[in-house]
Design a protein around this motif. Structure first.
Motif, PDB file in Angstrom:
ATOM      1  N   SER A 274      12.451 -16.010 -19.624  1.00  0.00           N
ATOM      2  CA  SER A 274      12.159 -17.071 -18.666  1.00  0.00           C
ATOM      3  C   SER A 274      12.020 -18.379 -19.443  1.00  0.00           C
ATOM      4  CB  SER A 274      10.890 -16.753 -17.888  1.00  0.00           C
ATOM      5  OG  SER A 274       9.793 -16.585 -18.780  1.00  0.00           O
ATOM      6  N   PHE A 275      11.644 -19.465 -18.743  1.00  0.00           N
ATOM      7  CA  PHE A 275      11.606 -20.765 -19.410  1.00  0.00           C
ATOM      8  C   PHE A 275      10.295 -21.486 -19.138  1.00  0.00           C
ATOM      9  CE2 PHE A 275      15.991 -19.588 -19.285  1.00  0.00           C
ATOM     10  CZ  PHE A 275      16.442 -19.975 -20.546  1.00  0.00           C
ATOM     11  N   THR A 276       9.872 -22.272 -20.116  1.00  0.00           N
ATOM     12  CA  THR A 276       8.629 -23.019 -20.034  1.00  0.00           C
ATOM     13  C   THR A 276       8.569 -23.841 -18.751  1.00  0.00           C
ATOM     14  OG1 THR A 276       9.695 -24.745 -21.359  1.00  0.00           O
ATOM     15  CG2 THR A 276       8.275 -23.187 -22.525  1.00  0.00           C
ATOM     16  N   ASN A 277       7.408 -23.825 -18.125  1.00  0.00           N
ATOM     17  CA  ASN A 277       7.119 -24.556 -16.887  1.00  0.00           C
ATOM     18  C   ASN A 277       7.888 -24.036 -15.673  1.00  0.00           C
ATOM     19  OD1 ASN A 277       5.124 -26.378 -17.825  1.00  0.00           O
ATOM     20  ND2 ASN A 277       6.717 -27.588 -18.823  1.00  0.00           N
ATOM     21  N   GLY A 278       8.525 -22.882 -15.805  1.00  0.00           N
ATOM     22  CA  GLY A 278       9.194 -22.291 -14.658  1.00  0.00           C
ATOM     23  C   GLY A 278       8.186 -21.739 -13.661  1.00  0.00           C
ATOM     24  N   PHE A 279       8.581 -21.690 -12.400  1.00  0.00           N
ATOM     25  CA  PHE A 279       7.769 -21.053 -11.362  1.00  0.00           C
ATOM     26  C   PHE A 279       8.687 -20.214 -10.481  1.00  0.00           C
ATOM     27  CE2 PHE A 279       6.083 -20.794  -7.046  1.00  0.00           C
ATOM     28  CZ  PHE A 279       4.865 -20.196  -7.306  1.00  0.00           C
ATOM     29  N   HIS A 280       8.296 -18.939 -10.274  1.00  0.00           N
ATOM     30  CA  HIS A 280       9.166 -18.030  -9.540  1.00  0.00           C
ATOM     31  C   HIS A 280       8.456 -17.229  -8.460  1.00  0.00           C
ATOM     32  CE1 HIS A 280      12.454 -18.926 -12.287  1.00  0.00           C
ATOM     33  NE2 HIS A 280      11.572 -18.825 -13.265  1.00  0.00           N
ATOM     34  N   GLY A 281       7.165 -17.464  -8.230  1.00  0.00           N
ATOM     35  CA  GLY A 281       6.478 -16.751  -7.168  1.00  0.00           C
ATOM     36  C   GLY A 281       5.147 -16.195  -7.624  1.00  0.00           C
ATOM     37  N   MET A 282       4.414 -15.594  -6.672  1.00  0.00           N
ATOM     38  CA  MET A 282       3.039 -15.184  -6.928  1.00  0.00           C
ATOM     39  C   MET A 282       2.825 -13.672  -6.970  1.00  0.00           C
ATOM     40  SD  MET A 282       1.491 -18.028  -7.396  1.00  0.00           S
ATOM     41  CE  MET A 282      -0.272 -17.890  -7.117  1.00  0.00           C
ATOM     42  N   SER A 283       3.864 -12.872  -6.772  1.00  0.00           N
ATOM     43  CA  SER A 283       3.725 -11.428  -6.973  1.00  0.00           C
ATOM     44  C   SER A 283       3.892 -11.135  -8.462  1.00  0.00           C
ATOM     45  CB  SER A 283       4.720 -10.664  -6.109  1.00  0.00           C
ATOM     46  OG  SER A 283       6.030 -11.162  -6.293  1.00  0.00           O
TER      47      SER A 283
ATOM     48  N   HIS B  24       6.927  -7.622 -20.523  1.00  0.00           N
ATOM     49  CA  HIS B  24       8.391  -7.490 -20.520  1.00  0.00           C
ATOM     50  C   HIS B  24       9.095  -8.811 -20.216  1.00  0.00           C
ATOM     51  CE1 HIS B  24       7.692  -3.291 -21.003  1.00  0.00           C
ATOM     52  NE2 HIS B  24       7.220  -3.112 -19.773  1.00  0.00           N
ATOM     53  N   THR B  25       8.474  -9.919 -20.618  1.00  0.00           N
ATOM     54  CA  THR B  25       9.123 -11.217 -20.490  1.00  0.00           C
ATOM     55  C   THR B  25       8.889 -12.025 -21.754  1.00  0.00           C
ATOM     56  OG1 THR B  25       7.192 -12.289 -19.478  1.00  0.00           O
ATOM     57  CG2 THR B  25       8.787 -11.259 -17.992  1.00  0.00           C
ATOM     58  N   THR B  26       9.833 -12.914 -22.053  1.00  0.00           N
ATOM     59  CA  THR B  26       9.742 -13.786 -23.219  1.00  0.00           C
ATOM     60  C   THR B  26      10.073 -15.208 -22.799  1.00  0.00           C
ATOM     61  OG1 THR B  26      10.446 -11.999 -24.693  1.00  0.00           O
ATOM     62  CG2 THR B  26      10.618 -14.260 -25.537  1.00  0.00           C
ATOM     63  N   PRO B  27       9.187 -16.185 -23.020  1.00  0.00           N
ATOM     64  CA  PRO B  27       9.495 -17.571 -22.648  1.00  0.00           C
ATOM     65  C   PRO B  27      10.312 -18.280 -23.715  1.00  0.00           C
ATOM     66  CG  PRO B  27       7.253 -17.442 -23.471  1.00  0.00           C
ATOM     67  CD  PRO B  27       7.791 -16.037 -23.491  1.00  0.00           C
ATOM     68  N   MET B  28      11.213 -19.127 -23.264  1.00  0.00           N
ATOM     69  CA  MET B  28      12.003 -19.998 -24.137  1.00  0.00           C
ATOM     70  C   MET B  28      11.884 -21.427 -23.608  1.00  0.00           C
ATOM     71  SD  MET B  28      13.485 -18.439 -26.670  1.00  0.00           S
ATOM     72  CE  MET B  28      13.466 -16.702 -27.162  1.00  0.00           C
ATOM     73  N   PRO B  29      12.121 -22.440 -24.446  1.00  0.00           N
ATOM     74  CA  PRO B  29      11.967 -23.829 -23.995  1.00  0.00           C
ATOM     75  C   PRO B  29      13.030 -24.242 -22.987  1.00  0.00           C
ATOM     76  CG  PRO B  29      12.759 -23.757 -26.256  1.00  0.00           C
ATOM     77  CD  PRO B  29      12.395 -22.354 -25.892  1.00  0.00           C
ATOM     78  N   PHE B  30      12.577 -24.837 -21.888  1.00  0.00           N
ATOM     79  CA  PHE B  30      13.471 -25.418 -20.891  1.00  0.00           C
ATOM     80  C   PHE B  30      14.072 -26.692 -21.451  1.00  0.00           C
ATOM     81  CE2 PHE B  30      14.340 -27.819 -16.919  1.00  0.00           C
ATOM     82  CZ  PHE B  30      15.079 -26.862 -16.221  1.00  0.00           C
ATOM     83  N   ASP B  31      15.159 -27.139 -20.863  1.00  0.00           N
ATOM     84  CA  ASP B  31      15.821 -28.360 -21.301  1.00  0.00           C
ATOM     85  C   ASP B  31      14.839 -29.535 -21.281  1.00  0.00           C
ATOM     86  OD1 ASP B  31      17.866 -29.973 -22.176  1.00  0.00           O
ATOM     87  OD2 ASP B  31      18.745 -30.264 -20.188  1.00  0.00           O
TER      88      ASP B  31
ATOM     89  N   VAL C  18      16.253 -18.735 -14.477  1.00  0.00           N
ATOM     90  CA  VAL C  18      16.071 -20.174 -14.664  1.00  0.00           C
ATOM     91  C   VAL C  18      16.181 -20.905 -13.336  1.00  0.00           C
ATOM     92  CG1 VAL C  18      18.532 -20.681 -15.071  1.00  0.00           C
ATOM     93  CG2 VAL C  18      16.761 -22.108 -16.164  1.00  0.00           C
ATOM     94  N   GLU C  19      15.466 -22.027 -13.230  1.00  0.00           N
ATOM     95  CA  GLU C  19      15.667 -22.993 -12.152  1.00  0.00           C
ATOM     96  C   GLU C  19      16.480 -24.155 -12.727  1.00  0.00           C
ATOM     97  OE1 GLU C  19      11.440 -23.559 -10.201  1.00  0.00           O
ATOM     98  OE2 GLU C  19      11.324 -22.870 -12.290  1.00  0.00           O
ATOM     99  N   THR C  20      17.452 -24.647 -11.989  1.00  0.00           N
ATOM    100  CA  THR C  20      18.218 -25.789 -12.488  1.00  0.00           C
ATOM    101  C   THR C  20      17.384 -27.065 -12.418  1.00  0.00           C
ATOM    102  OG1 THR C  20      19.183 -26.389 -10.351  1.00  0.00           O
ATOM    103  CG2 THR C  20      20.334 -24.721 -11.640  1.00  0.00           C
ATOM    104  N   VAL C  21      16.489 -27.130 -11.455  1.00  0.00           N
ATOM    105  CA  VAL C  21      15.489 -28.194 -11.352  1.00  0.00           C
ATOM    106  C   VAL C  21      14.155 -27.499 -11.103  1.00  0.00           C
ATOM    107  CG1 VAL C  21      14.703 -30.264 -10.156  1.00  0.00           C
ATOM    108  CG2 VAL C  21      17.156 -29.821 -10.365  1.00  0.00           C
ATOM    109  N   GLN C  22      13.219 -27.689 -12.018  1.00  0.00           N
ATOM    110  CA  GLN C  22      11.925 -27.031 -11.869  1.00  0.00           C
ATOM    111  C   GLN C  22      11.063 -27.835 -10.902  1.00  0.00           C
ATOM    112  OE1 GLN C  22      10.600 -26.811 -15.986  1.00  0.00           O
ATOM    113  NE2 GLN C  22      11.350 -24.713 -16.154  1.00  0.00           N
TER     114      GLN C  22
END
Length: 423
Positions: free
Chosen positions: A138-147, A169-176, A209-213
């Motif tokens: 996943s990517f820093t500052n991403g948001f994908h839901g509350m479950s 089971h997730t690893t964060p990477m830097p968003f653009d 990823v979100e194209t726009v967070q």
């Protein structure tokens, strides 16, 4: 004797403390139409929140409302699980003909449940099932839901803490654009981890990823960054999942937010404005060869919201049979951008940045609490906006795509006034 002071409302005495938006907007809303809500005292509020992006076509859009009323009046199916219904057939045919086919998108359509996080859970589950690997990037500052699965790929620490269990089971990477990230070679470190047998990174099944967070602060990924991510996933046998829940359905211009980058994700999640009317509905779209589900393997009681199929079909026919809405969204977006830049120029020491795409815009404040103060002051002027970012430092604007030029100007005037009064 009753103690002095106002009598607590039913919302305060019976509803859970978890309620949020009502605290920032302390009134009782009663009606809505287009870009406005009206409270029970008759006060009208200009709405640049649009149901957190669930009302791209405005409140109680008359075209969609007429289709929905006609369907209900003839006793059309309301609850259908995943049974075949005429409403579902019309939606699938219209979605294929007006959205998928013109864009050459090779997707199967899954109805995973009523909300965005249901679509994300289905996407993660499918990616892991296909690749037989548990790890997801996943990517820093991403948001994908509350479950829980969605929280595991969400960056916000406060939201993650609410899970109460380890999120694994997730690893964060830097968003653009993330501080310290290399803009020229954004995935050099990620690729090194993938190829180095000593890195400790288990090979991921997918990247999401979100194209726009949106919730992350209106952080916009460059098209070249998205293309590089798609190519990285292809080279290293990972699926690319684009979360288009808030930024899809025309919010950034094109129906899908990834169209500008010229990529075709393996899996796409869609919700919020897909029903067009604010009714719960979500989609998980994926390449045909990924459709390895067994019948009933992933299900849910409310995955067949037939009234939502009806309003969604009406929205597609009304707004996506030609390119006019996309064109108008881009024009209005430039109008909004220019107005925000003018406000920023008036307060160069207080406003750090203006950023966005289409009709999703954010104005980052230097003082972290300033955005909340601006939003509260805007409510005093009967203007609804919210904040986003890891510290709620961004004033966030999501007007309906059907907003008029006059309403845009009114919103910009109210925002400029609120900023001046707070700063």
């Amino acid at each position: 004797m009753r103690p002095a002071g106002p009598v607590p409302s039913i919302f305060e005495t019976l509803e859970s403390e978890v309620r949020g938006y009502c605290r920032g907007w302390p009134t009782v809303f009663d009606q809505a139409r287009g870009s406005h809500l009206t409270d029970e005292d008759g006060h009208s509020y200009l709405d640049f929140f649009a149901g957190a992006g669930s009302l791209n076509y405005g409140h109680n859009n008359p075209v969609l409302k007429r289709a929905l009323l006609d369907y209900l009046e003839r006793d059309g199916i309301t609850h259908g699980l995943d049974m075949s219904t005429t409403a579902k057939r019309r939606f699938l045919e219209t979605f294929r003909d007006l959205v998928l086919a013109p864009r050459g998108l090779p997707y199967k359509v899954m109805f995973p449940g009523p909300t965005g996080t249901n679509a994300v859970e289905a996407a993660l589950k499918l990616a892991r099932k296909v690749k037989k690997r548990p790890q997801v990037v996943s990517f820093t500052n991403g948001f994908h839901g509350m479950s829980l699965g969605s929280l595991a790929v969400t960056g916000n620490a406060r939201k993650r803490d609410g899970a109460g269990v380890p999120l694994v089971h997730t690893t964060p990477m830097p968003f653009d654009g993330y501080p310290g990230a290399d803009a020229a070679e954004p995935f050099a470190f990620f690729e090194q981890l993938l190829t180095d047998e000593g890195s400790g990174l288990d090979h991921p099944a997918a990247a999401i990823v979100e194209t726009v967070q949106g919730e992350g602060g209106i952080n916009v990924a460059r098209p070249e960054w998205l293309r590089a991510l798609a190519e990285l996933c292809r080279r290293h046998d990972m699926l690319l999942i684009v979360d288009d829940i808030q930024m899809g359905c025309g919010r950034t211009g094109g129906f899908f937010s990834f169209e500008e980058a010229g990529i075709v994700p393996d899996i796409v999640t869609v919700s919020k404005s897909i029903s067009g009317y604010g009714l719960p509905m979500s989609l998980c779209l994926f390449r045909e060869e990924l459709d390895i589900w067994e019948p009933g393997e992933h299900n849910g009681t409310f995955r067949g919201n037939n009234p939502a199929f009806v309003s969604a079909t009406a929205a597609l026919k009304a707004y996506w049979a030609d390119g006019e809405l996309e064109k108008q969204t881009r024009v209005k977006g430039e109008h909004l951008r220019a107005g925000l830049l003018a406000i920023a120029a008036e307060h160069p020491d207080a406003i750090v940045a203006v950023r966005g795409r289409g009709l999703a815009w954010g104005m980052e404040m230097r003082e972290k609490d300033a955005a909340n103060r601006v939003a509260r002051r805007a409510f005093d002027h009967r203007f609804l906006i919210e904040t986003s970012g890891p510290q709620s430092e961004v004033v966030k604007l999501l007007p309906p795509l059907t907003v008029s030029a006059e309403e845009l100007d009114e919103g910009l005037r109210l925002l400029a006034r609120s900023v001046r009064e707070c700063l």
